[in-house]
Design a protein around this motif. Structure first.
Motif, short mmCIF file in Angstrom:
data_model
loop_
_atom_site.label_atom_id
_atom_site.label_comp_id
_atom_site.label_asym_id
_atom_site.label_seq_id
_atom_site.Cartn_x
_atom_site.Cartn_y
_atom_site.Cartn_z
N PRO A 181 95.05 -19.03 -50.35
CA PRO A 181 95.26 -18.09 -49.25
C PRO A 181 96.68 -17.53 -49.19
O PRO A 181 96.87 -16.40 -48.75
CB PRO A 181 94.98 -18.91 -47.99
N ALA B 11 101.71 -24.71 -51.60
CA ALA B 11 100.51 -25.41 -52.09
C ALA B 11 100.92 -26.42 -53.16
O ALA B 11 100.41 -27.55 -53.20
CB ALA B 11 99.50 -24.41 -52.63
N ARG C 288 102.32 -29.47 -51.49
CA ARG C 288 101.30 -30.35 -50.89
C ARG C 288 100.61 -31.20 -51.95
O ARG C 288 100.40 -32.39 -51.76
CB ARG C 288 100.27 -29.51 -50.12
N LEU C 289 100.26 -30.58 -53.07
CA LEU C 289 99.59 -31.34 -54.13
C LEU C 289 100.53 -32.40 -54.72
O LEU C 289 100.12 -33.53 -54.98
CB LEU C 289 99.07 -30.39 -55.22
N PHE D 207 100.81 -35.25 -52.26
CA PHE D 207 99.57 -36.02 -52.22
C PHE D 207 99.48 -36.95 -53.43
O PHE D 207 99.19 -38.14 -53.30
CB PHE D 207 98.35 -35.10 -52.18
N LEU D 208 99.72 -36.43 -54.63
CA LEU D 208 99.59 -37.24 -55.85
C LEU D 208 100.62 -38.37 -55.87
O LEU D 208 100.32 -39.50 -56.27
CB LEU D 208 99.70 -36.36 -57.09
N ARG E 246 89.15 -30.65 -46.39
CA ARG E 246 90.16 -29.59 -46.54
C ARG E 246 89.74 -28.56 -47.59
O ARG E 246 90.23 -27.44 -47.58
CB ARG E 246 91.51 -30.19 -46.94
N HIS E 247 88.88 -28.96 -48.51
CA HIS E 247 88.42 -28.01 -49.53
C HIS E 247 87.15 -27.26 -49.11
O HIS E 247 86.72 -26.35 -49.82
CB HIS E 247 88.19 -28.72 -50.86
N ILE F 120 83.69 -24.25 -54.36
CA ILE F 120 84.04 -24.95 -55.59
C ILE F 120 82.76 -25.35 -56.32
O ILE F 120 82.05 -26.27 -55.91
CB ILE F 120 84.93 -26.19 -55.32
N ARG G 148 85.77 -25.94 -60.78
CA ARG G 148 86.18 -27.30 -61.17
C ARG G 148 86.71 -27.32 -62.60
O ARG G 148 87.77 -27.89 -62.88
CB ARG G 148 84.96 -28.24 -61.06
N TYR H 45 91.44 -40.34 -63.09
CA TYR H 45 91.44 -40.11 -61.65
C TYR H 45 91.26 -38.61 -61.33
O TYR H 45 90.43 -38.22 -60.50
CB TYR H 45 92.73 -40.64 -61.00
N LEU H 46 92.06 -37.77 -62.00
CA LEU H 46 92.03 -36.33 -61.70
C LEU H 46 90.64 -35.74 -62.00
O LEU H 46 90.13 -34.92 -61.24
CB LEU H 46 93.10 -35.60 -62.52
N ALA I 251 88.22 -36.95 -59.30
CA ALA I 251 88.51 -36.28 -58.03
C ALA I 251 88.01 -34.83 -58.07
O ALA I 251 87.49 -34.32 -57.07
CB ALA I 251 90.01 -36.33 -57.74
N MET J 218 85.18 -32.94 -55.62
CA MET J 218 85.53 -31.81 -54.76
C MET J 218 84.51 -30.68 -54.82
O MET J 218 84.53 -29.76 -54.00
CB MET J 218 86.92 -31.28 -55.15
C1 HEM Z 1 87.97 -28.93 -58.25
C2 HEM Z 1 88.69 -27.84 -58.14
C3 HEM Z 1 89.69 -27.59 -57.04
C4 HEM Z 1 89.95 -26.37 -56.49
C5 HEM Z 1 89.31 -25.05 -56.90
C6 HEM Z 1 90.96 -26.56 -55.46
C7 HEM Z 1 91.48 -25.55 -54.68
C8 HEM Z 1 92.35 -25.74 -53.63
C9 HEM Z 1 92.80 -24.70 -52.74
C10 HEM Z 1 92.38 -23.23 -52.83
C11 HEM Z 1 93.64 -25.26 -51.85
C12 HEM Z 1 94.38 -24.56 -50.71
C13 HEM Z 1 95.82 -24.37 -51.05
C14 HEM Z 1 96.72 -25.07 -50.06
O1 HEM Z 1 96.84 -24.54 -48.97
O2 HEM Z 1 97.28 -26.14 -50.37
C15 HEM Z 1 93.72 -26.67 -52.17
C16 HEM Z 1 94.49 -27.58 -51.49
C17 HEM Z 1 94.68 -28.88 -51.89
N1 HEM Z 1 94.08 -29.50 -52.96
FE1 HEM Z 1 92.69 -28.70 -54.15
N2 HEM Z 1 91.30 -27.88 -55.40
C18 HEM Z 1 90.55 -28.55 -56.35
C19 HEM Z 1 90.62 -29.90 -56.63
C20 HEM Z 1 91.54 -30.76 -56.10
C21 HEM Z 1 91.71 -32.14 -56.51
C22 HEM Z 1 90.90 -32.82 -57.61
C23 HEM Z 1 92.72 -32.66 -55.75
C24 HEM Z 1 93.32 -34.04 -55.74
C25 HEM Z 1 93.35 -34.83 -56.78
C26 HEM Z 1 93.18 -31.60 -54.87
C27 HEM Z 1 94.21 -31.73 -53.96
C28 HEM Z 1 94.57 -30.78 -53.04
C29 HEM Z 1 95.53 -31.01 -51.96
C30 HEM Z 1 96.30 -32.29 -51.68
C31 HEM Z 1 95.59 -29.82 -51.23
C32 HEM Z 1 96.41 -29.56 -49.97
C33 HEM Z 1 95.63 -30.08 -48.76
C34 HEM Z 1 96.40 -29.88 -47.46
O3 HEM Z 1 97.23 -30.74 -47.13
O4 HEM Z 1 96.13 -28.89 -46.77
N3 HEM Z 1 92.45 -30.48 -55.11
N4 HEM Z 1 92.93 -26.94 -53.25
#
Ligand code: HEM
Length: 139
Positions: free
Chosen positions: A45, A52, A55-56, A59-60, A82-83, A88, A93, A120-121, A124, A128
Motif C-alpha cells: 500500500p 514495510a 516491519r519484516l 519481526f524476523l 494482517r495479510h 495471496i 507465494r 521456516y520462511l 510461513a 500465508m
Molecule cells: C506469501 C507471500 C506474502 C505476501 C504476498 C506478503 C505481502 C505482504 C504485504 C503486501 C504486506 C503489507 C506491507 C506492510 O505494510 O508491511 C505484508 C506485511 C508483512 N508481512 Fe508479508 N507477505 C507474504 C508472506 C509473509 C511471510 C512468510 C512473512 C513472515 C515470515 C511475512 C511477514 C510480514 C510482516 C511481519 C508484515 C508486517 C505486518 C505488520 O506489522 O503490519 N509475510 N506482507
C-alpha cells in the motif's frame, strides 16, 4: 551449543547469523526484488517500501530470538490476519519465495543455518496463502 567463553545459555539463530545487520541485509535484498516485481509491488500500500522492510526485519529478528521490538511497536504478530487484506495465492507465494531465496543465498550462511532459516520462511509463506484456487481452472 554455547557461545565461546560464555555461560551455558544457548546461542540463538539471531546471534549465530550476526544479529541485526544480517537481518537488515536479508530484508533489504528481499525488498530490492519486490520493488521490481510486477505481481508483488502493487500489493504494497505504501509508496515507500522502507517502513514495510523495517516491519519484516523486526519481526524476523524477534522470531529468531532477537529483541522484541516488533511486538513492542506492533503488538501480537497475528500474521495471517494482517495479510488478510491481500490476495495471496500460489503465484504471490512463489514470487515472495523467489525473492526471499535469492536474499538468503546472498547471506552466505553456514548451510545448516541457511536451511533452518529457509525451512521456516517456506513454511510461513505457504501458511500465508489465503485464497483457495481450483487446480483445474489454471491450465
Ligand atoms: C506469501 C507471500 C506474502 C505476501 C504476498 C506478503 C505481502 C505482504 C504485504 C503486501 C504486506 C503489507 C506491507 C506492510 O505494510 O508491511 C505484508 C506485511 C508483512 N508481512 Fe508479508 N507477505 C507474504 C508472506 C509473509 C511471510 C512468510 C512473512 C513472515 C515470515 C511475512 C511477514 C510480514 C510482516 C511481519 C508484515 C508486517 C505486518 C505488520 O506489522 O503490519 N509475510 N506482507
Amino acid at each position: 551449543m554455547t557461545s565461546p567463553g560464555d555461560s551455558d545459555r544457548p546461542v540463538t539463530l539471531f546471534e549465530a547469523v550476526g544479529g541485526e545487520p544480517t537481518f537488515r541485509k536479508l530484508v533489504d535484498e528481499f525488498y530490492a526484488g519486490v520493488a521490481t516485481d510486477p505481481l508483488l509491488r502493487p500489493m504494497y500500500p505504501e509508496e515507500d517500501l522502507g517502513p514495510a522492510a523495517d516491519r519484516l526485519t523486526l519481526f524476523l529478528m524477534q522470531y529468531w530470538g532477537g529483541p522484541n521490538t516488533y511486538s513492542a511497536q506492533r503488538g501480537h504478530p497475528r500474521l495471517r490476519i494482517r495479510h488478510a487484506p491481500f490476495r495471496i495465492g500460489a503465484a504471490e507465494r512463489d514470487a515472495w519465495l523467489h525473492h526471499m531465496r535469492r536474499a538468503v543465498d546472498r547471506l552466505d550462511l553456514p548451510p545448516e543455518i541457511a536451511t533452518a532459516l529457509w525451512n521456516y520462511l517456506e513454511r510461513a509463506a505457504y501458511f500465508m496463502v489465503n485464497v483457495v484456487e481450483d487446480p483445474a481452472a489454471g491450465a
